[in-house]
Design a protein around this motif. Structure first.
Motif, PDB file in Angstrom:
ATOM      1  N   LEU A  75      23.435  14.203  42.508  1.00  0.00           N
ATOM      2  CA  LEU A  75      21.987  14.299  42.580  1.00  0.00           C
ATOM      3  C   LEU A  75      21.445  13.716  43.878  1.00  0.00           C
ATOM      4  CD1 LEU A  75      21.136  13.246  38.908  1.00  0.00           C
ATOM      5  CD2 LEU A  75      21.521  15.550  39.811  1.00  0.00           C
ATOM      6  N   SER A  76      22.173  12.749  44.443  1.00  0.00           N
ATOM      7  CA  SER A  76      21.779  12.100  45.691  1.00  0.00           C
ATOM      8  C   SER A  76      23.029  11.455  46.281  1.00  0.00           C
ATOM      9  CB  SER A  76      20.694  11.044  45.433  1.00  0.00           C
ATOM     10  OG  SER A  76      21.226   9.952  44.703  1.00  0.00           O
ATOM     11  N   ASP A  77      22.845  10.577  47.266  1.00  0.00           N
ATOM     12  CA  ASP A  77      23.985   9.884  47.861  1.00  0.00           C
ATOM     13  C   ASP A  77      24.501   8.753  46.982  1.00  0.00           C
ATOM     14  OD1 ASP A  77      24.089  11.490  50.065  1.00  0.00           O
ATOM     15  OD2 ASP A  77      22.964  10.135  51.365  1.00  0.00           O
ATOM     16  N   SER A 390      27.764  15.279  48.260  1.00  0.00           N
ATOM     17  CA  SER A 390      26.369  14.910  48.027  1.00  0.00           C
ATOM     18  C   SER A 390      25.474  15.914  48.745  1.00  0.00           C
ATOM     19  CB  SER A 390      26.090  13.500  48.538  1.00  0.00           C
ATOM     20  OG  SER A 390      26.125  13.458  49.957  1.00  0.00           O
ATOM     21  N   PRO A 391      24.214  16.076  48.310  1.00  0.00           N
ATOM     22  CA  PRO A 391      23.322  17.054  48.943  1.00  0.00           C
ATOM     23  C   PRO A 391      23.143  16.843  50.443  1.00  0.00           C
ATOM     24  CG  PRO A 391      22.391  16.281  46.872  1.00  0.00           C
ATOM     25  CD  PRO A 391      23.580  15.414  47.144  1.00  0.00           C
ATOM     26  N   ARG A 395      28.423  12.079  51.799  1.00  0.00           N
ATOM     27  CA  ARG A 395      29.427  11.490  50.914  1.00  0.00           C
ATOM     28  C   ARG A 395      30.109  12.566  50.088  1.00  0.00           C
ATOM     29  NH1 ARG A 395      26.061   6.116  48.891  1.00  0.00           N
ATOM     30  NH2 ARG A 395      26.626   4.824  50.686  1.00  0.00           N
ATOM     31  N   ILE A 396      31.336  12.252  49.680  1.00  0.00           N
ATOM     32  CA  ILE A 396      32.059  13.061  48.709  1.00  0.00           C
ATOM     33  C   ILE A 396      32.388  12.161  47.522  1.00  0.00           C
ATOM     34  CG2 ILE A 396      34.203  14.290  48.199  1.00  0.00           C
ATOM     35  CD1 ILE A 396      34.252  15.281  51.017  1.00  0.00           C
ATOM     36  N   PHE A 397      32.066  12.633  46.323  1.00  0.00           N
ATOM     37  CA  PHE A 397      32.377  11.902  45.098  1.00  0.00           C
ATOM     38  C   PHE A 397      33.584  12.547  44.438  1.00  0.00           C
ATOM     39  CE2 PHE A 397      27.814  11.468  45.823  1.00  0.00           C
ATOM     40  CZ  PHE A 397      27.658  10.090  45.752  1.00  0.00           C
ATOM     41  N   ILE A 398      34.518  11.730  43.979  1.00  0.00           N
ATOM     42  CA  ILE A 398      35.706  12.268  43.332  1.00  0.00           C
ATOM     43  C   ILE A 398      35.946  11.552  42.010  1.00  0.00           C
ATOM     44  CG2 ILE A 398      36.737  12.776  45.582  1.00  0.00           C
ATOM     45  CD1 ILE A 398      38.734  10.544  45.062  1.00  0.00           C
TER      46      ILE A 398
END
Length: 417
Positions: A75-77, A390-391, A395-398
């Motif tokens: 949804l965000s960073d 992230s939009p 960042r990349i979330f894993i």
């Protein structure tokens, strides 16, 4: 009979790949049931710090015990919406729910249980303007339109098997798969071809493209170029349709389900394919734009096999040394960053096998043309495409677990410079 079952499963997989959601996601209701591990009523506290394995990320949130990530949305960073499954809950109950994860405060907040909003075998797609919803199902002929302001429902097309409306950007109509009424047999369903529907005139136009098995549609370039699936019965088939020229070019036609993956670069209007040993980019007309060999020498697990043979046996003569007489190893999980400046993918074990010599995957970031690839994890982790940009593309979330503690699941982030 086995072929028919396999065909149905393949069709459902294609529908999922091309965005036909059986449970259309809408904003969840917030119940604010916190699951912060510091609270007394939180599920299964973490093990003592001394037992926590060394992780490949510095920033992460540990999920409650026996919880796994099924879907993740940035949804965000710093905030994520995730679909979690609680494997400790009685199997007869609903074990999945939506939650928000705040990576700054490291809290997990349950928002809602999973509710099937569309019954199985029913699909709907909202127009870009929000004025209409196109709806279709497996038991009712045609594609139907629902006015979002009044709820009035109108039949737009009338053939059994009409499906997969792909909206034009101005909402004036859509392209769709028109059923010819010919049953292809062997579980393939109706023969189809591409057609166009205009809402103002309420008129369908069947276009002069190949008739046969079609599985789904996606825009490569909105209003201009379409990626269509046409693989059936253990075959992956992809072709590019260029509407202004009226052309269609077959890009992929293979039974190699293990190593094949693809992604669409929206900004460039290109289709990226990773097949055994190489990447290939195709333009909006289906012409080859670029080719690149898989990356090598990024670490000890990405050394090229000196006995690799293009088109050879992937088990005996694989591209990477780490795949010799072992599990499948290669790039997969292709994604482009939202700003279009980077390509990311997982590199390592594809799936999981007792023959694996590589324990999981690392994440690779490169330029969009595949050049300058770099590993951005310190170690291999277990994950199955559960990562998202992230939009802002910062960042990349894993979602991942480690080989040392498979029962623990984490969500972490990597900052992109």
């Amino acid at each position: 009979m086995r072929k028919s079952i396999r065909a149905v499963l393949m069709l459902l997989l294609i529908l999922a790949m091309f965005g036909c959601d059986t449970d259309k996601d809408k904003p969840a209701r917030i119940d604010q049931l916190h699951m912060d591990a510091t609270r007394e009523n939180s599920p299964a506290p973490a093990e003592p710090e001394a037992d926590v394995p060394v992780l490949p990320l510095k920033e992460y949130v540990e999920l409650p015990a026996k919880h796994y990530v099924e879907a993740i949305e940035a949804l965000s960073d710093s905030e994520l919406r995730v679909k979690l499954t609680d494997m400790q809950t009685d199997i007869e109950t609903n074990r999945s729910y939506w939650a928000l994860i705040d990576m700054n405060t490291k809290t997990i907040t349950k928002t809602d249980d999973i509710v099937e909003e569309m019954p199985p075998g029913n699909w709907e797609v909202e127009s870009p303007t929000g004025k209409w919803i196109a709806e279709w199902d497996m038991n009712t002929p045609g594609i139907w339109g629902i006015a979002t302001d009044t709820g009035d429902k109108t039949q737009w097309t009338d053939s059994d098997g009409d499906r997969n409306p792909l909206w034009l950007s101005d909402g004036s109509g859509f392209y769709y798969l028109h059923s010819t009424g010919v049953n292809l047999g062997d579980g393939a369903g109706f023969e189809a071809t591409l057609a166009h529907y205009d809402i103002a005139t309420r008129k369908s136009t069947v276009l002069s493209y190949e008739k046969g098995f079609w599985g789904g549609l996606r825009w490569l370039v909105p209003d201009e170029s379409i990626v269509a699936s046409n693989g059936f019965d253990d075959v992956i088939g992809l072709k590019i349709i260029h509407l202004p020229d009226g052309t269609e070019k077959q890009i992929v036609d293979t039974s190699n389900l293990d190593y094949l993956d693809y992604a669409i670069h929206k900004e460039a209007g290109q289709l990226l394919i990773t097949d055994y040993g190489k990447f290939a980019w195709y333009d909006r007309k289906g012409d080859i734009a670029n080719q690149l060999e898989w990356p090598v020498e990024l670490d000890e697990s990405t050394r090229k096999n000196p006995n690799y043979v293009e088109g050879g046996n992937p088990y005996e003569q694989p591209f990477y040394e780490s795949g010799v007489n072992g599990g499948r190893v290669g790039p997969h999980g292709l994604q482009f960053s939202p700003n279009g400046k980077h390509l990311s993918y997982l590199l390592g074990a594809i799936g999981e096998s007792i023959d694996d010599k590589v324990s999981g995957v690392k994440l690779v970031i490169s330029n969009t043309d595949g050049t300058d690839p770099a590993l951005v994890l310190d170690d291999y982790v277990r994950m199955d495409r559960d990562y998202v940009w992230s939009p802002s593309s910062k960042r990349i979330f894993i979602a991942f677990s480690t080989e040392a503690a498979r029962e623990r699941a984490y969500v972490g982030w990597i900052s992109i410079k």
